[in-house]
Design a protein around this motif. Structure first.
Motif, short mmCIF file in Angstrom:
data_model
loop_
_atom_site.label_atom_id
_atom_site.label_comp_id
_atom_site.label_asym_id
_atom_site.label_seq_id
_atom_site.Cartn_x
_atom_site.Cartn_y
_atom_site.Cartn_z
N PHE A 57 5.74 7.93 4.01
CA PHE A 57 4.38 7.52 3.98
C PHE A 57 3.26 8.43 3.86
O PHE A 57 3.54 9.55 4.59
CB PHE A 57 4.91 6.36 5.68
CG PHE A 57 4.00 5.34 5.24
CD1 PHE A 57 4.05 4.27 4.87
CD2 PHE A 57 2.64 5.59 6.06
CE1 PHE A 57 2.90 2.92 5.53
CE2 PHE A 57 1.05 4.77 6.50
CZ PHE A 57 2.05 3.40 5.83
N ASP A 58 2.70 8.40 3.29
CA ASP A 58 1.26 9.07 3.23
C ASP A 58 0.78 9.70 4.91
O ASP A 58 -0.09 8.60 5.49
CB ASP A 58 0.18 8.62 2.24
CG ASP A 58 0.47 8.62 0.53
OD1 ASP A 58 0.90 9.62 0.72
OD2 ASP A 58 -0.22 7.69 0.16
N LYS A 70 11.90 -1.33 -1.15
CA LYS A 70 10.51 -1.51 -1.71
C LYS A 70 11.06 -3.78 -2.07
O LYS A 70 9.75 -4.29 -1.61
CB LYS A 70 10.59 -1.33 -2.87
CG LYS A 70 9.52 0.36 -2.10
CD LYS A 70 9.64 0.79 -3.68
CE LYS A 70 8.82 2.74 -2.99
NZ LYS A 70 8.13 3.53 -4.05
N GLU A 100 -0.87 -5.51 3.15
CA GLU A 100 -1.52 -4.47 3.60
C GLU A 100 -0.25 -3.32 2.41
O GLU A 100 -0.54 -2.65 1.42
CB GLU A 100 -1.11 -3.57 4.28
CG GLU A 100 -2.95 -4.11 5.07
CD GLU A 100 -3.49 -3.89 6.45
OE1 GLU A 100 -2.82 -2.80 6.93
OE2 GLU A 100 -3.87 -4.48 7.56
N ALA A 101 0.79 -3.98 2.87
CA ALA A 101 2.25 -3.18 2.27
C ALA A 101 2.44 -3.59 1.05
O ALA A 101 2.75 -3.03 0.39
CB ALA A 101 3.18 -3.62 2.66
N GLU A 103 -0.38 -4.39 -0.93
CA GLU A 103 -1.11 -3.59 -1.54
C GLU A 103 -1.38 -2.09 -2.02
O GLU A 103 -1.50 -0.73 -3.27
CB GLU A 103 -2.81 -3.14 -0.45
CG GLU A 103 -3.19 -4.57 -1.19
CD GLU A 103 -4.06 -4.49 0.15
OE1 GLU A 103 -5.28 -3.47 0.42
OE2 GLU A 103 -5.01 -5.98 0.51
N MET A 104 -0.25 -1.38 -0.65
CA MET A 104 0.68 0.16 -0.96
C MET A 104 2.00 -0.20 -1.66
O MET A 104 2.20 1.41 -1.96
CB MET A 104 0.35 0.73 0.57
CG MET A 104 -1.04 0.51 1.23
SD MET A 104 -0.07 1.01 2.70
CE MET A 104 0.23 2.99 3.00
#
Length: 108
Positions: A57-58, A70, A100-101, A103-104
């Motif tokens: 995770f960034d 995923k 949001e996940a 989108e990432m």
């Protein structure tokens, strides 16, 4: 001449015995195929976490403890291209924030 009435020896109402219940063998908790896949997954998971020690995770510097898939685990259970090493906090965040996940690209 008197006629005799024959009386039945059976009770007027038959006692209720309840529904018939057939004895069934319990369902397996896991199929034999899935049991074999679980052994393979355990080995792949361990190897993946050895090579990906920290969360992917960034901006996260925590140790990776979980493997996030995923894509749904069904067909992709053993597919390492869907693996994502994550700390417990970020793994929870991914599932609590699916929009949001996505989108990432952490959920497909």
């Amino acid at each position: 001449m008197a006629t005799q009435i024959q009386r039945s020896t059976e009770p007027f109402f038959k006692p209720f015995k309840g529904p018939k219940v057939s004895v069934r063998t319990p369902l397996r908790k896991e199929s034999e195929k899935r049991q074999g896949e679980r052994v393979i997954y355990s080995e792949k998971r361990k190897a993946y976490l050895e090579t990906h020690t920290f969360s992917e995770f960034d901006g996260c510097a925590r140790l990776a403890t979980d493997i996030h898939h995923k894509e749904k685990r069904g067909a992709h259970y053993l597919d390492e291209s869907t693996f994502f090493a994550a700390c417990r906090q970020h793994h929870n965040w991914i599932h609590q924030n699916p929009a949001e996940a996505k989108e990432m690209v952490l959920l497909v």
